[in-house]
Design an enzyme around this catalytic site. Structure first.
Site, PDB file in Angstrom:
ATOM      1  CG  HIS A  44      -1.603  -1.089   1.680  1.00 42.84           C
ATOM      2  ND1 HIS A  44      -2.953  -1.149   1.491  1.00 42.84           N
ATOM      3  CD2 HIS A  44      -1.260  -2.268   2.274  1.00 42.84           C
ATOM      4  CE1 HIS A  44      -3.422  -2.305   1.952  1.00 42.84           C
ATOM      5  NE2 HIS A  44      -2.416  -3.002   2.431  1.00 42.84           N
ATOM      6  CD  GLU A  50      -0.957   1.537   4.465  1.00 45.30           C
ATOM      7  OE1 GLU A  50      -0.541   2.351   3.607  1.00 45.30           O
ATOM      8  OE2 GLU A  50      -2.144   1.163   4.547  1.00 45.30           O
TER       9      GLU A  50
HETATM   10 ZN   LIG Z   1      -4.123   0.491   0.752  1.00 45.09          ZN
END
Ligand SMILES: [Zn+2]
Length: 230
Positions: A26, A92
Site C-alpha cells: 500500500h 504501508e
Molecule cells: Zn491500501
C-alpha cells in the site's frame, strides 16, 4: 535491518489454521507522522493498521506482529478468496500519491529487504500472491500507484513482472484475469475496471480499461509464468 517497534492496538488473532500466503503493498497517502498516528489509533471509528510502515528515508516500523491480523486490506479478493486480512501481511509505504510521486531509491531498497525477510519466513507467499491493494480491491483502491517500481521488485525476486512477446490471450478477458487472481465483475466493478486495474499494475503507461493486444499479451505471459492456461 533495524526495525523500530511501534505497537498498534489495531489487530486481531489469526483464525486457526490460517496460513499467511499473501503480501499486500500500500501507500499511506499521508506523511509519516500522520500515518503512524492513524495506524496506531485505537479510538477512531474505522480502526486501521498494517504490519509494517516504510518511511521515505527507508526506516521500517513494525506496528503489528506477523502472527496477528492487521487491518489493511478491507473488502478484498484474490484467487477466489475474500477478506484477505486473515491470511496476509500488509506493508504501508509512505507516499502521498503513488500516481504522482516517485518512491525514493533508499525507500525501495529498504522495502525490498523487508519483503525478502517476510518471504523467507512465509514460503506460502508465492510470487503471484505479492499484490498491490489495487489488485485485490479494483476501482475502490489505487495504491501503491502507477509509479510503484513493480519491475524492480520482480527483479529482486518479489512478485511477478510480464515479459513482452507472448501470444495474446484470445478468449474472454474476464475469465483470463480471474485465472490469474483478479475478482469477478460485479454491479459496481465492471470488466473494464478490472482490465484497468491489471494495466495499473503491469502496463502503467496506459490504463484505459481496453483489452488491446499488448494487454492481452502481458496477461498471457503472466498466466504462463504461473502455469495457468492462457
Ligand atoms: Zn491500501
Amino acid at each position: 535491518m533495524t526495525i523500530i517497534d511501534l505497537p498498534s492496538p489495531n489487530h486481531a488473532p489469526r483464525p486457526t489454521d490460517a496460513e499467511v500466503d499473501i503480501l499486500v503493498l500500500h501507500y499511506t497517502e499521508l506523511p509519516l507522522e500522520e500515518s503512524l498516528e492513524a495506524l496506531c489509533d485505537g479510538d477512531r471509528d474505522r480502526r486501521v493498521s498494517a504490519h509494517y510502515v516504510v518511511a521515505e528515508d527507508g526506516t521500517p516500523y513494525r506496528l503489528v506482529a506477523e502472527e496477528h491480523v492487521a487491518w489493511h486490506a478491507g473488502q478484498s479478493h484474490w484467487r477466489g478468496r475474500e477478506g484477505l486480512n486473515a491470511t496476509s501481511i500488509g506493508i504501508e509505504i509512505v507516499n502521498l500519491h503513488g500516481d504522482r510521486h516517485d518512491y525514493p531509491a533508499v525507500q525501495v531498497d529498504a522495502l525490498i529487504e523487508l519483503c525478502r525477510s517476510i518471504l523467507a519466513r512465509h514460503p506460502a507467499i508465492v510470487p503471484r500472491n505479492v499484490v498491490g491493494h489495487s489488485d485485490v480491491a479494483p476501482r475502490r483502491k489505487v495504491d501503491p500507484g502507477l509509479r510503484f517500481p513493480w519491475a524492480r521488485l520482480a527483479t529482486a525476486g518479489i512478485g511477478l513482472w510480464p515479459r513482452a512477446g507472448a501470444r495474446p490471450v484470445d478468449g474472454d478477458m474476464q475469465t483470463a484475469l480471474q485465472r490469474f487472481g483478479y475478482p469477478p465483475a460485479a454491479d459496481d466493478v465492471t470488466t473494464s475496471d478490472i482490465i484497468a486495474t491489471f494495466q495499473r499494475r503491469f502496463r502503467p503507461s496506459r490504463e484505459d480499461g481496453i483489452a488491446d493486444r499488448e494487454t492481452r499479451a502481458l496477461l498471457a505471459d503472466l498466466l504462463e509464468q504461473v502455469g495457468e492456461q492462457p
